[in-house]
Design a protein around this motif. Structure first.
Motif, PDB file in Angstrom:
ATOM      1  N   GLN A  68       0.818  -1.225   0.000  1.00  0.00           N
ATOM      2  CA  GLN A  68       0.000   0.000   0.000  1.00  0.00           C
ATOM      3  C   GLN A  68       0.851   1.275   0.000  1.00  0.00           C
ATOM      4  OE1 GLN A  68      -3.512  -0.441  -0.363  1.00  0.00           O
ATOM      5  NE2 GLN A  68      -3.066   1.596  -1.128  1.00  0.00           N
ATOM      6  N   ASN A 106       0.987   4.200  -2.855  1.00  0.00           N
ATOM      7  CA  ASN A 106       0.803   5.639  -2.634  1.00  0.00           C
ATOM      8  C   ASN A 106       1.943   6.429  -3.248  1.00  0.00           C
ATOM      9  OD1 ASN A 106      -1.561   5.197  -1.320  1.00  0.00           O
ATOM     10  ND2 ASN A 106      -0.688   5.321   0.735  1.00  0.00           N
ATOM     11  N   THR A 137      -3.165  -1.880  -6.239  1.00  0.00           N
ATOM     12  CA  THR A 137      -2.463  -2.134  -4.981  1.00  0.00           C
ATOM     13  C   THR A 137      -3.390  -2.768  -3.953  1.00  0.00           C
ATOM     14  OG1 THR A 137      -2.827   0.176  -4.427  1.00  0.00           O
ATOM     15  CG2 THR A 137      -0.634  -0.405  -5.173  1.00  0.00           C
ATOM     16  N   GLY A 138      -4.666  -2.378  -3.982  1.00  0.00           N
ATOM     17  CA  GLY A 138      -5.629  -2.976  -3.071  1.00  0.00           C
ATOM     18  C   GLY A 138      -5.731  -4.478  -3.293  1.00  0.00           C
ATOM     19  N   GLU A 167      -2.443  -6.228  -2.322  1.00  0.00           N
ATOM     20  CA  GLU A 167      -2.244  -6.328  -0.879  1.00  0.00           C
ATOM     21  C   GLU A 167      -3.051  -7.478  -0.301  1.00  0.00           C
ATOM     22  OE1 GLU A 167      -3.574  -3.071   1.636  1.00  0.00           O
ATOM     23  OE2 GLU A 167      -1.650  -3.242   2.676  1.00  0.00           O
TER      24      GLU A 167
END
Lengths: 214, 301
Positions: free
Chosen positions: A143, A147, A203-204, A207
């Motif tokens: 995460q 970002n 990325t969600g 992860e």
């Protein structure tokens, strides 16, 4: 809205440059960032100091200052590169400090026993980092790295200052003629938003797949 | 040393980008610039129509001007005094005096990409910022004036050959300020030129000296000032465009537009316009003040 459609070819070209800048500088930052992280967690004191100096210097300089300084400064000592190349290198070097720090936080989250075990079976520092520590570290910082990718996308808008015609610069050029800032910049803003949303989505998913439950 | 200069230039650029600045009338100041303002006309009570924009400005007690703080000779903040000086800045102050009786302005540092929005939402009352009148722009804002006419010309590094007219720029790398009328002008006259843009004039000059482009297209006034400061560059053509600068006003405010045009006429007739020119642009352009452009003479004005 009409103004956006009318100038779609220029804005599209700008978007392509923004995507190129983002992809290339993020890839560079990822490679450099691993090196910076390795320096910062290295057992050798001099290397650790080197890593700290890198991170502290770059995190305390505004990217725009760095861009303009490199772009106009280096030719004075005989090094002149293409604006796009300059922008990619500078953004990569800059973002590497942030990626290095994100990775280091991941390394710190790997339990000490893992490193000790790696040494116990005779792995060198490099090998234990590569095979044992970093793969675990990476999984915990998906995460934050995502970002940083989003921040990199936004930061590419500064490349316009050194004559790269990215999405922001092309929006400015269109507005110069059309004088309709609100639809033009809202349109450009939506494009940036979509890139960020896509990065967030990826990325969600990553992860959720990679997370290690400790 | 060069690194130091580059670093200093960068920090100056950053400073010049800082927000907004207020420049109240300095009591007792006797600079030539404030002497000129003493001669500037003041509107009669009858001219400030009830319910008009002018009346609102008068009640507020200051004129909100969209302008620059980093344009030499036109609108540049003097770091020593904090005063904004130059042709556009003085014109703004003179208009404030016309409405309020004193040259009380607040300069809101606006950029080319925000001027229309700032006028539309009422953040500023007027824009004095080398705002070239075009028909496209006139659909978004009202223009009083033109109050000044300028033109684009070409500067090169001294000794450069083969560039004597705009068409010679075809196939070459050409520098221009981002968001200046130079970009559409180059596209029109030399469609094969590769346009390279930077945010400010000093950056364009630096890029020219570092051979990032062979020519720099910019407003003649700015280039004359550059060439005076830096003997390594020279100007190779007479102005090849006509850029009429207008006073940007909120779209559709005909009362205000007429009011500002009347003021401009009085400024020209009283010779105040010419004196402001002499103490700003006239400090680098030799000769007498030019004849001011005919008000309303340009499509869009």
């Amino acid at each position: 809205m009409g103004v956006l459609l009318e100038h779609l070819p220029e804005l599209w070209q700008g978007l392509i440059v923004t995507l190129q800048l983002t992809a290339a500088s993020f890839a560079g930052a990822a490679v450099l960032g691993v090196l910076v992280c390795a320096l910062r967690v290295s057992p050798v004191r001099v290397l650790r100091a080197l890593g700290t100096a890198y991170v502290e210097t770059l995190q305390n300089l505004p990217l725009l200052v760095l861009l303009v300084l490199v772009f106009f400064g280096l030719p004075e000592i005989g090094i002149k590169a293409d604006p796009l190349v300059t922008a990619i290198v500078v953004i990569a070097v800059y973002e590497a400090a942030y990626i290095g720090e994100a990775l280091r936080s991941g390394v710190n989250s790997v339990s000490k026993g893992q490193g000790e075990a790696a040494r116990a079976i005779g792995l060198t520092f490099g090998q234990s980092l590569r095979h044992v520590v970093l793969p675990q570290a990476l999984r915990t910082v998906v995460q934050p790295i995502g970002n940083i990718f989003i921040a990199t996308t936004m930061n590419t808008a500064l490349a316009g200052a050194v004559s790269v015609v990215d999405l922001t610069a092309s929006a400015q050029r269109v507005n110069l003629v059309e004088a309709q800032p609100i639809p033009i910049f809202v349109g450009a803003g939506i494009a940036y938003g979509l890139i960020a949303a896509a990065a967030g989505f990826v990325t969600g998913r990553l992860e959720r797949r990679l997370v290690i439950l400790r | 040393m060069k690194w130091f200069v580059a670093a200093a230039a960068v920090s100056l650029l950053a400073l010049s980008a800082c927000g907004e600045s207020s420049s109240p009338a300095v009591p007792g100041a006797t600079s030539p610039q404030s002497d000129i303002l003493a001669k500037a006309p003041v509107a009669t009570a009858a001219e400030i129509l009830p319910g008009s924009t002018m009346e609102k400005i008068k009640q507020r007690g200051e004129l909100l001007v969209g302008g620059s703080l980093d344009a030499p000779l036109l609108s540049q903040q003097n770091p020593a005094t904090g005063e904004v000086e130059g042709f556009d800045a003085q014109m703004g102050k003179a208009l404030a005096k016309y409405i309020l009786g004193e040259p009380k302005v607040k300069i809101v540092n606006s950029a080319s990409e925000t001027r229309e929005a700032l006028l539309a939402n009422g953040t500023v009352d007027v824009v004095f910022q080398t705002y070239t009148i075009t028909e496209e722009r006139a659909k978004q804002v009202a223009f009083a004036g033109p109050y000044y006419t300028s033109g684009l010309t070409i500067a090169v590094k001294k000794g450069t050959t083969g560039i004597t007219k705009p068409e010679d720029l075809n196939g070459k790398k050409v520098l221009a300020g981002a968001n200046t009328p130079a970009i559409p002008a180059i596209k029109k006259l030399a469609p094969q030129a590769e346009i390279i843009t930077f945010g400010s004039d000093p950056e364009c000059i630096q890029a020219l000296k570092q051979d990032r482009g062979v020519a720099y297209v910019q407003d003649e006034t700015i280039l004359i000032a550059d060439a005076k400061k830096d003997p390594s560059i020279e100007i190779v053509t007479k102005p090849f465009t006509t850029d009429p600068y207008g006073i940007g006003l909120k779209h559709g405010d005909d009362q205000m537009k007429k009011f500002v045009n009347d003021w401009l006429k009085k400024m020209q007739d009283a010779g105040v316009w010419q004196e402001i020119w002499k103490t700003s642009i006239g400090t680098v352009v030799t000769g007498d003040a030019p004849a001011p452009p005919q008000i309303g003479s340009v499509p869009g004005s």
